[in-house]
Design a protein around this motif. Structure first.
Motif, mmCIF file in Angstrom:
data_model
loop_
_atom_site.group_PDB
_atom_site.id
_atom_site.type_symbol
_atom_site.label_atom_id
_atom_site.label_comp_id
_atom_site.label_asym_id
_atom_site.label_seq_id
_atom_site.Cartn_x
_atom_site.Cartn_y
_atom_site.Cartn_z
ATOM 1 N N ILE A 125 0.850 -1.207 0.000
ATOM 2 C CA ILE A 125 0.000 0.000 0.000
ATOM 3 C C ILE A 125 0.882 1.252 0.000
ATOM 4 O O ILE A 125 0.664 2.194 -0.772
ATOM 5 C CB ILE A 125 -0.973 0.000 1.204
ATOM 6 C CG1 ILE A 125 -2.021 -1.100 1.038
ATOM 7 C CG2 ILE A 125 -1.670 1.353 1.354
ATOM 8 C CD1 ILE A 125 -2.916 -1.314 2.248
ATOM 9 N N LYS A 126 1.892 1.216 0.847
ATOM 10 C CA LYS A 126 2.800 2.373 0.922
ATOM 11 C C LYS A 126 3.480 2.600 -0.408
ATOM 12 O O LYS A 126 3.642 3.738 -0.864
ATOM 13 C CB LYS A 126 3.860 2.126 2.013
ATOM 14 C CG LYS A 126 3.402 2.431 3.407
ATOM 15 C CD LYS A 126 4.533 2.159 4.383
ATOM 16 C CE LYS A 126 4.010 1.996 5.783
ATOM 17 N NZ LYS A 126 5.017 1.457 6.681
ATOM 18 N N TYR A 127 3.848 1.515 -1.040
ATOM 19 C CA TYR A 127 4.553 1.622 -2.331
ATOM 20 C C TYR A 127 3.622 2.223 -3.381
ATOM 21 O O TYR A 127 3.979 3.147 -4.110
ATOM 22 C CB TYR A 127 5.035 0.224 -2.751
ATOM 23 C CG TYR A 127 5.728 0.209 -4.085
ATOM 24 C CD1 TYR A 127 7.037 0.701 -4.220
ATOM 25 C CD2 TYR A 127 5.073 -0.281 -5.222
ATOM 26 C CE1 TYR A 127 7.666 0.702 -5.454
ATOM 27 C CE2 TYR A 127 5.696 -0.283 -6.456
ATOM 28 C CZ TYR A 127 6.999 0.205 -6.572
ATOM 29 O OH TYR A 127 7.621 0.217 -7.795
ATOM 30 N N LYS A 128 2.362 1.706 -3.399
ATOM 31 C CA LYS A 128 1.403 2.200 -4.399
ATOM 32 C C LYS A 128 1.065 3.672 -4.182
ATOM 33 O O LYS A 128 0.853 4.417 -5.128
ATOM 34 C CB LYS A 128 0.128 1.347 -4.366
ATOM 35 C CG LYS A 128 0.291 0.060 -5.164
ATOM 36 C CD LYS A 128 -0.951 -0.775 -5.125
ATOM 37 C CE LYS A 128 -0.664 -2.109 -5.815
ATOM 38 N NZ LYS A 128 -1.679 -3.109 -5.485
ATOM 39 N N LEU A 182 4.190 6.491 -0.567
ATOM 40 C CA LEU A 182 4.519 7.037 0.753
ATOM 41 C C LEU A 182 5.982 6.824 1.141
ATOM 42 O O LEU A 182 6.513 7.531 1.994
ATOM 43 C CB LEU A 182 3.620 6.408 1.831
ATOM 44 C CG LEU A 182 2.204 6.957 1.912
ATOM 45 C CD1 LEU A 182 1.375 6.141 2.883
ATOM 46 C CD2 LEU A 182 2.218 8.421 2.342
ATOM 47 N N ASN A 183 6.612 5.815 0.524
ATOM 48 C CA ASN A 183 8.006 5.541 0.873
ATOM 49 C C ASN A 183 8.915 6.726 0.564
ATOM 50 O O ASN A 183 9.972 6.890 1.172
ATOM 51 C CB ASN A 183 8.508 4.293 0.134
ATOM 52 C CG ASN A 183 7.871 3.049 0.717
ATOM 53 O OD1 ASN A 183 7.481 3.035 1.882
ATOM 54 N ND2 ASN A 183 7.740 2.016 -0.099
ATOM 55 N N GLU A 184 8.460 7.528 -0.407
ATOM 56 C CA GLU A 184 9.287 8.696 -0.756
ATOM 57 C C GLU A 184 9.091 9.855 0.222
ATOM 58 O O GLU A 184 9.854 10.798 0.240
ATOM 59 C CB GLU A 184 8.948 9.159 -2.179
ATOM 60 C CG GLU A 184 9.452 8.181 -3.234
ATOM 61 C CD GLU A 184 8.831 8.430 -4.590
ATOM 62 O OE1 GLU A 184 8.522 9.599 -4.902
ATOM 63 O OE2 GLU A 184 8.645 7.447 -5.328
ATOM 64 N N PHE A 185 8.002 9.790 0.968
ATOM 65 C CA PHE A 185 7.744 10.851 1.956
ATOM 66 C C PHE A 185 7.878 10.257 3.362
ATOM 67 O O PHE A 185 6.887 9.960 4.020
ATOM 68 C CB PHE A 185 6.335 11.435 1.765
ATOM 69 C CG PHE A 185 6.117 12.010 0.403
ATOM 70 C CD1 PHE A 185 6.569 13.287 0.083
ATOM 71 C CD2 PHE A 185 5.474 11.262 -0.585
ATOM 72 C CE1 PHE A 185 6.362 13.809 -1.186
ATOM 73 C CE2 PHE A 185 5.273 11.791 -1.846
ATOM 74 C CZ PHE A 185 5.727 13.055 -2.158
ATOM 75 N N SER A 186 9.101 10.085 3.771
ATOM 76 C CA SER A 186 9.304 9.366 5.043
ATOM 77 C C SER A 186 8.672 10.102 6.228
ATOM 78 O O SER A 186 8.216 9.476 7.176
ATOM 79 C CB SER A 186 10.782 9.137 5.279
ATOM 80 O OG SER A 186 11.440 10.379 5.351
#
Lengths: 310, 484
Positions: B352-355, B358-362
């Motif tokens: 979900i985070k990847y889609k 969100l991983n780019e906005f830590s």
């Protein structure tokens, strides 16, 4: 050397704290003092207790009495001058007992109406009372070894801060209902008559079972001392809302058994005698509105005179 | 004796001063006598129970060390059974009796087992667990059996951590009683600062929030929606400030004597997952359960279903440790379930985070994780604080009832508070948040130490004044964890 330094820092900090709090009481307290505050009514009640000399009926307890009886009616049906000393349960058990005992005289009839499980003093309220009525300090049973005096001192300082806060944000002074001038000359609070009270009464009061023996022995000490002064003492239950009573029926009946077994004076009625429908209460489970007061006074009048004749 | 009492202030000054004044060889005796006095200030007679535990575990330790094979195990089992029996009689007997009676009542039977009218000895679960850790460590050959009875008694009774932890391990504490602690101003200053900070958390924040929380949780059915949510969030801060405040005072008062006790809290509400929360909350208990229950059960080096079972059992017992009530068991089990769900949903959450990118906005990712974790922990706190299961269920099911209309009931008078209390609480919570945030990256103690004397004195003065002016002293509140 370093140990000495820590001691110096410690003493400086403690000294500064003491000095600033003392200065606060000295200079801020008088500027924020409110002589109309509710507990200042103790001054008037104590004066009345001192001024009337004989044939007196003295009610002793907390706010269940202040908002609980019609003294004028009581006076006309008993033929005695009524002094309603009831003020606030937050002052604890010792305060009303000691305050009344100080002013009792030979021939007095005393009716004790103590709130359920009344025991400890709320120091915040005590500080407020002592601020306007410094002599009242003698009526509190304070234990210096428990740090009571220090707690009272801290509360006095804290009172200055909170009073300043309210002055700054609203300029507000006394409460429109709970203030010194809301009392009649006999000591009944009447300023709430005709005013809207709380929508819900009684749901918040939940007692936990507790051994009340040490408090009963305090009450007994009062009874013995009052008797020595030539006064007769009766005990009665406070007015209490039906919903709260039903919630606490078991705990109250256990307390009643303790009273029946241990109290050294006659008890007027029982706990149920003064349980009234919630609609007669103003804002708490103890505070009656004008109709409730008439009702409770009526019940009291139906019981007390017969005991007085005995 | 309560840490927030005047009695303790005098006790602390006398013990700490005398400790450094008397010869080293008598110091253990001073601490032992002081600790006995400290404990007996609650209910004197209960020192007998503590004495029983100490004697049993002292001799168990010696015999465990001397023996081998099955005999060795037998001594360990004897010690554990003796400790747990005390716990069972005083803490769990009536609870099990009531539960058994209810169970029998459902099939029309009654049990005639008597109820015990005894008071729970204060801090029983804490010192019992500390005593148990000693015999287990001796059994595991990780700790030598203590020969000196007085020192062993002190290990169990050391007053700073006697009634509410931190639950220490023998390896960390026992040897410290033999150390020659010479007076160090830094130790005393650091200890006093920690104690002052603990007092701030307890009397300024926890005791002030207690008024609102108690008002709502004593009669929850009077409320719906926002008051229930706010009271629950405030309880999360109340219990944190109450317990971590206690731990700070305990660690600080030990530090003034030169002792180093383990850290018990590490900004738990900044956790990004329930498992992280449990690494930061009540660390001494969490690690106790990890070392003596979870790992012996197999820990995480087992199959998936066994892992879940181990987690559930550990958290179930952790709940039971807190109190003999179903509410605590639900609280513990719920926390176990959170961690199981965390493990189960790891792949799903990552995808979900990847889609969502969100991983780019830590920062956002982290904030979301903290918020979700905090919310889950708060839901569990409902059962911890509720008086019984039906109250807990009511609160849980009415959190969002009449949500929009319930905002008006947040007025101070509805919650038994005042505008002044609201304001003080808000500012105190801001101070707490600020200090905890700064502490995560810098040692505040280190920064303050580098300041000139005048600045330091001013800071201490301000801190003490804040405690005096804004602390709750009109009624003396016990620490919540004392009941365990």
């Amino acid at each position: 050397m370093k140990g000495f330094k820590i001691m110096k820092v410690g003493i400086t900090v403690v000294g500064l704290c003491f000095l600033s709090t003392y200065l606060m009481i000295l200079f801020v307290a008088p500027t924020v003092r409110d002589n109309q505050v509710y507990v200042a009514a103790s001054i008037d009640k104590e004066s009345r207790l001192e001024e009337i000399h004989n044939n007196r009926l003295v009610f002793v307890g907390g706010s269940n009495l202040a908002l609980g009886i019609n003294s004028e009616k009581m006076a006309s049906s008993t033929g005695r001058a009524v002094i309603n000393m009831g003020l606030h349960a937050g002052l604890g058990l010792s305060f009303p007992l000691n305050e009344a005992l100080f002013g009792l005289k030979k021939g007095d009839v005393v009716v004790l109406s103590i709130e359920y499980f009344l025991s400890e003093t709320n120091f915040k309220l005590a500080a407020q009372l002592i601020d306007v009525n410094p002599e009242a300090l003698d009526f509190f049973s304070l234990s210096p070894s428990n740090g009571d005096l220090i707690r009272l001192y801290i509360q006095s300082v804290q009172r200055c801060i909170s009073a300043l806060f309210y002055r700054l944000i609203s300029g507000e002074k006394s409460d429109p209902i709970y203030n010194r001038y809301g009392f009649s000359k006999e000591g009944d609070l009447t300023s709430h008559f005709g005013k809207p009270g709380s929508e819900k009464i009684g749901d918040n009061t939940v007692f936990t079972n507790k051994d009340y023996s040490s408090e009963i022995s305090k009450i007994n000490d009062f009874i013995v001392s009052a008797n020595k002064k030539g006064a007769i003492v009766f005990f009665t239950y406070p007015s209490f809302s039906k919903s709260a009573y039903m919630k606490n029926i078991e705990v109250i009946s256990k307390l009643s058994s303790q009273y029946n077994a241990q109290l050294k004076c006659p008890i007027l009625g029982n706990a149920q005698t003064f349980v009234l429908s919630d609609r007669y209460f103003f804002d708490t489970t103890y505070h009656l509105d004008s109709l409730g007061i008439q009702k409770r006074t009526g019940v009291m009048i139906s019981i007390l005179p017969s005991h007085l004749r005995r | 004796m309560l840490f927030n009492s005047l009695h303790f202030v005098f006790f602390f000054i006398v013990i700490t001063t005398t400790y450094y004044l008397i010869p080293y060889r008598y110091r253990w005796l001073l601490l032992l006598i002081g600790s006995c006095y400290f404990y007996m200030a609650f209910v004197p007679v209960y020192i007998i129970i503590l004495g029983f535990t100490i004697i049993v575990d002292y001799f168990s330790g010696l015999y465990i060390e001397k023996s081998s094979g099955k005999t060795r195990k037998l001594y360990l089992v004897t010690s554990i059974v003796a400790n747990l029996s005390v716990l069972f009689i005083f803490k769990y007997y009536n609870f099990l009796n009531i539960s058994f009676d209810t169970l029998l009542g459902n099939i029309g039977l009654t049990s005639n087992l008597p109820f015990l009218t005894i008071l729970l000895p204060i801090g029983l679960s804490f010192h019992t667990f500390q005593a148990m850790s000693y015999t287990i460590e001796v059994y595991r050959n990780k700790q030598k059996a203590e020969r000196h009875f007085g020192i062993y008694a002190l290990y169990v009774m050391f007053y700073p951590q006697l009634v509410a932890g931190p639950i220490e391990r023998p390896q960390n504490v026992l040897h410290q009683f033999y150390e020659k602690h010479s007076y160090k101003a830094d130790n005393v200053a650091k200890g006093l600062k920690l104690m002052a900070w603990g007092m701030f958390k307890k009397v300024v924040i926890a005791d002030r929030l207690a008024v609102i929380v108690n008002n709502v949780y004593d009669t929850p059915t009077n409320f719906k929606g926002m008051p229930l949510i706010v009271a629950t969030i405030l309880f999360a801060f109340q219990i944190y400030c109450d317990f971590s405040g206690y731990s700070d005072i305990a660690i600080g008062s030990a530090h003034t004597l030169g002792f180093r006790l383990m850290k018990n809290f590490e900004s738990p509400y900044f956790s990004t997952s329930p498992s992280e929360f449990w690494k930061r909350w009540h660390i001494s208990l969490s690690t106790w359960f990890r070392d003596y229950l979870y790992i012996p059960l197999g820990g995480n080096r087992v199959g998936t279903s066994r892992l879940y079972f181990n987690l559930l059992v550990t958290f179930f017992i952790s709940g039971l440790w807190h109190g003999a009530n179903w509410t605590y068991i639900i609280w513990g089990t719920l926390n176990g379930l959170y961690i199981i769900l965390e493990i189960m949903s790891k792949t799903l959450r990552n995808s979900i985070k990847y889609k969502l990118g969100l991983n780019e906005f830590s920062g956002i990712n982290r904030m979301m994780s903290i918020t979700i974790t905090f919310s889950l922990i708060c839901v569990a706190w409902i059962f911890f604080r509720a008086k019984n299961l039906s109250d807990g269920y009511y609160i849980l099911t009415h959190l969002f009832t009449n949500f929009a209309g319930s905002f008006q009931y947040l007025k101070p008078s509805y919650l038994g508070s005042t505008l002044y209390d609201y304001t003080v609480s808000l500012f105190a919570l801001i101070v707490l948040f600020f200090v905890e945030t700064v502490q995560r990256s810098t040692s505040i103690n280190g920064v303050v130490k580098s300041w000139p004397l005048l600045y330091r004195v001013s800071l201490y003065y301000i801190l003490v004044m804040i405690i005096l002016l804004f602390g709750v002293f009109n009624v003396q509140e016990q620490f919540i964890y004392f009941q365990f």
